[in-house]
Design a protein around this motif. Structure first.
Motif, PDB file in Angstrom:
ATOM      1  N   THR A 267       0.819  -1.217   0.000  1.00 55.63           N
ATOM      2  CA  THR A 267       0.000   0.000   0.000  1.00 55.63           C
ATOM      3  C   THR A 267       0.854   1.269   0.000  1.00 55.63           C
TER       4      THR A 267
ATOM      5  N   ARG B 231       2.561   4.616  -0.634  1.00 54.44           N
ATOM      6  CA  ARG B 231       2.146   5.750  -1.458  1.00 54.44           C
ATOM      7  C   ARG B 231       2.540   7.064  -0.799  1.00 54.44           C
ATOM      8  N   ARG B 232       2.426   8.112  -1.572  1.00 53.21           N
ATOM      9  CA  ARG B 232       2.603   9.469  -1.076  1.00 53.21           C
ATOM     10  C   ARG B 232       1.363  10.250  -1.465  1.00 53.21           C
ATOM     11  N   CYS B 233       1.316  11.500  -1.048  1.00 53.02           N
ATOM     12  CA  CYS B 233       0.174  12.374  -1.314  1.00 53.02           C
ATOM     13  C   CYS B 233       0.719  13.745  -1.699  1.00 53.02           C
TER      14      CYS B 233
ATOM     15  N   VAL C  66       6.800   8.485   2.641  1.00 54.13           N
ATOM     16  CA  VAL C  66       6.116   7.355   2.011  1.00 54.13           C
ATOM     17  C   VAL C  66       5.391   6.638   3.147  1.00 54.13           C
TER      18      VAL C  66
ATOM     19  N   VAL D  62       6.662   4.898  -6.357  1.00 52.67           N
ATOM     20  CA  VAL D  62       5.650   5.106  -5.320  1.00 52.67           C
ATOM     21  C   VAL D  62       4.520   5.932  -5.932  1.00 52.67           C
ATOM     22  N   PRO D  63       3.299   5.385  -5.945  1.00 50.38           N
ATOM     23  CA  PRO D  63       2.158   6.157  -6.439  1.00 50.38           C
ATOM     24  C   PRO D  63       1.930   7.391  -5.557  1.00 50.38           C
ATOM     25  N   VAL D  64       1.525   8.486  -6.184  1.00 50.27           N
ATOM     26  CA  VAL D  64       1.230   9.727  -5.460  1.00 50.27           C
ATOM     27  C   VAL D  64      -0.256  10.015  -5.614  1.00 50.27           C
ATOM     28  N   ASN D  65      -0.974  10.010  -4.479  1.00 47.26           N
ATOM     29  CA  ASN D  65      -2.415  10.300  -4.497  1.00 47.26           C
ATOM     30  C   ASN D  65      -2.664  11.785  -4.723  1.00 47.26           C
TER      31      ASN D  65
ATOM     32  N   LEU E  14      -5.049   9.189  -8.898  1.00 41.93           N
ATOM     33  CA  LEU E  14      -3.600   9.186  -8.926  1.00 41.93           C
ATOM     34  C   LEU E  14      -3.104  10.497  -9.527  1.00 41.93           C
TER      35      LEU E  14
ATOM     36  N   VAL F  70       3.527   9.425 -10.196  1.00 39.67           N
ATOM     37  CA  VAL F  70       4.363   8.379  -9.626  1.00 39.67           C
ATOM     38  C   VAL F  70       5.727   8.987  -9.311  1.00 39.67           C
TER      39      VAL F  70
END
Length: 144
Positions: free
Chosen positions: A28, A30-32, A43, A112-115, A132, A135
């Motif tokens: 899970t 991810r970053r924002c 992260v 790392v996916p970025v929300n 999304l 990345v």
């Protein structure tokens, strides 16, 4: 397959020590890109609200809230490291700073996916998720 794993974690000075049961291991991550996360730069991985147990240093944790005040961000008052936060998007979950987890580094993740936290679903009249935003990639250089 969901991989629930229990990890040990601590802040930089190790005053705050905690255990987290991750809802799907490190999958899970991810970053924002919201104003706060953009500056914090961590992260995070997910744990249910009953999946965090403070083992030591609960009295050293300090809390920060902004905007709606829903999300609760926790930091060690001694070293300043962000350890975890209760999510605004899902208050029944916590985000855990992977840099606090023993044996894990944010640089272990190539992507790392970025929300899209700028367009938070709670701020949208239709309730649609922001989705999304992009990345974040880490490409290590070769070392001799």
């Amino acid at each position: 397959m969901v991989e629930r794993i229990t990890v040990q974690a601590a802040c930089h000075c190790r005053r705050v020590r905690f255990e987290a049961v991750l809802v799907d291991g490190l999958n899970t991550a991810r970053r924002c890109d919201c104003s706060f996360c953009r500056m914090r730069g961590a992260v995070v991985v997910s744990a249910d609200s009953d999946g965090i147990r403070i083992l030591e240093g609960g009295d050293a944790l300090t809390e920060y809230r902004f905007n709606t005040g829903t999300a609760k961000h926790y930091f060690c008052a001694a070293c300043g490291i962000y350890t975890h936060h209760q999510r605004r998007s899902n208050p029944r979950q916590f985000g855990v700073n992977v840099a606090c987890i023993e044996g894990v580094s944010p640089f272990d993740f190539r992507e790392v996916p970025v929300n899209d936290g700028i367009n938070h679903p709670s701020d949208r009249p239709d309730g649609a998720k922001g989705g999304l935003a992009g990345v974040l990639r880490y490409e290590p250089t070769s070392r001799s």
